[in-house]
Design a protein around this motif. Sequence first.
Motif, short mmCIF file in Angstrom:
data_model
loop_
_atom_site.label_atom_id
_atom_site.label_comp_id
_atom_site.label_asym_id
_atom_site.label_seq_id
_atom_site.Cartn_x
_atom_site.Cartn_y
_atom_site.Cartn_z
N VAL A 1 0.86 -1.19 0.00
CA VAL A 1 0.00 0.00 0.00
C VAL A 1 0.89 1.24 0.00
O VAL A 1 1.79 1.36 0.84
N PRO A 2 0.69 2.17 -0.92
CA PRO A 2 1.53 3.37 -0.98
C PRO A 2 1.56 4.10 0.36
O PRO A 2 0.52 4.31 0.99
N GLY A 3 2.74 4.47 0.78
CA GLY A 3 2.88 5.23 2.02
C GLY A 3 2.88 4.40 3.29
O GLY A 3 3.04 4.95 4.38
N VAL A 4 2.71 3.09 3.15
CA VAL A 4 2.73 2.21 4.33
C VAL A 4 4.03 1.40 4.29
O VAL A 4 4.15 0.42 3.56
N GLY A 5 5.00 1.82 5.08
CA GLY A 5 6.27 1.12 5.14
C GLY A 5 6.26 0.02 6.18
O GLY A 5 5.22 -0.29 6.78
N ALA A 6 7.43 -0.54 6.41
CA ALA A 6 7.55 -1.68 7.32
C ALA A 6 7.12 -1.31 8.74
O ALA A 6 6.39 -2.07 9.40
N ARG A 7 7.56 -0.16 9.23
CA ARG A 7 7.22 0.22 10.60
C ARG A 7 5.73 0.47 10.77
O ARG A 7 5.12 0.05 11.76
N THR A 8 5.15 1.16 9.81
CA THR A 8 3.71 1.43 9.89
C THR A 8 2.91 0.14 9.79
O THR A 8 1.94 -0.06 10.53
N ALA A 9 3.32 -0.76 8.91
CA ALA A 9 2.63 -2.04 8.77
C ALA A 9 2.69 -2.82 10.07
O ALA A 9 1.68 -3.38 10.53
N ALA A 10 3.87 -2.86 10.69
CA ALA A 10 4.02 -3.59 11.95
C ALA A 10 3.17 -2.95 13.04
O ALA A 10 2.54 -3.67 13.85
N ALA A 11 3.12 -1.62 13.08
CA ALA A 11 2.33 -0.94 14.10
C ALA A 11 0.84 -1.21 13.90
O ALA A 11 0.10 -1.42 14.88
N GLU B 1 -6.59 6.98 4.59
CA GLU B 1 -7.12 7.28 3.26
C GLU B 1 -6.55 6.32 2.22
O GLU B 1 -7.29 5.82 1.35
N ARG B 2 -5.26 6.07 2.32
CA ARG B 2 -4.62 5.19 1.33
C ARG B 2 -5.08 3.75 1.49
O ARG B 2 -5.23 3.02 0.50
N LEU B 3 -5.33 3.33 2.69
CA LEU B 3 -5.84 1.98 2.90
C LEU B 3 -7.24 1.82 2.32
O LEU B 3 -7.56 0.78 1.74
N ARG B 4 -8.05 2.85 2.45
CA ARG B 4 -9.39 2.78 1.85
C ARG B 4 -9.28 2.74 0.32
O ARG B 4 -10.00 1.99 -0.34
N ALA B 5 -8.39 3.55 -0.21
CA ALA B 5 -8.25 3.65 -1.67
C ALA B 5 -7.65 2.39 -2.28
O ALA B 5 -7.91 2.08 -3.45
#
Length: 312
Positions: free
Chosen positions: A197-207, A238-242
């Motif tokens: 997902v654009p803008g979702v990196g490893a740290r954000t995904a883990a969180a 927003e990006r997760l919804r899109a």
Amino acid sequence: MTAGIPAHPPLHLVDASLYVFRAWHSMPDEVHDTDGWPINAVHGFARFLLELLERERPRHIVIAFDDALDSCFRNTLYPAYKANRPPAPDTLKRQFAYCRALCMVLGLNTLGHAEYEADDLIGSALQQGRALGHRGVIVSADKDLSQLLQPGDQQWDFARGMRWGPDGVHARHGVHAGQIADYLALSGDSVDNIPGVPGVGARTAAALLAHFGTLDAVLERTDEIPFLRLRGAARVAERLRAHREEALLYRQLATIACDAPLGDAVAPFPRGRAEPDALHAFCEAMDFGPLTRRRLHEAANLPFTPVTETRP
């Protein structure tokens, strides 16, 4: 012995292609077969295989090869899957065939399929072996395979001499073994050309997975994400919804299929008997030296007669 962990011998599951590639990149291209084709990867893979057999003396083992380089079912779902990888040159394809032949003459269960990757074959063999009480030892550094780990299993990065079980996955990647596919769906996997997902990196995904547990929960509860202590949380929501449908597709790509056909191999995949004449012919064709020949015969529990000439 920990309660609940089977006492049967472990089932070793080898991600062969990884070690063929490593040998091809690390061994000098100086040795050739009788037709003049390079066999450096075969020599390097043989060394790896011998070290594994000598060290572990596995009683149950499968060696999985990647035949589905561009014909995997994932390519049908997503044509760009692994499209970033250049095709293997003919000099390497030929050596893959030799490496498989070596495993077969040694009596090792050798797996390959045109529509399923080595990861799928390993997952399917592990599931069948586990049903018969065998824990798995996955010989590979590939993080994708960590999703298969359950209590009693291990993953072994052979080159670095590192082993970990399901509890070690979180320390390495920040998510639990059962969350690996969801994690890759969110953050992407450049090795397999999965964008994430654009803008979702490893740290954000883990969180996100630490808070919600699964990708499904993340996508169902995007309204909660702006209230989390995440950098750019509102934009992430927003990006997760899109990109909801893409994320679900990416998880499908990242999930190891554990229902792949395994041909004639039968769980719990015991080591078979080596073929003496075929092993001798293979050693001749590959121009193996006396030390390698002796080690191969000893690993296969076969008598060895030294060659008279001196080989390197």
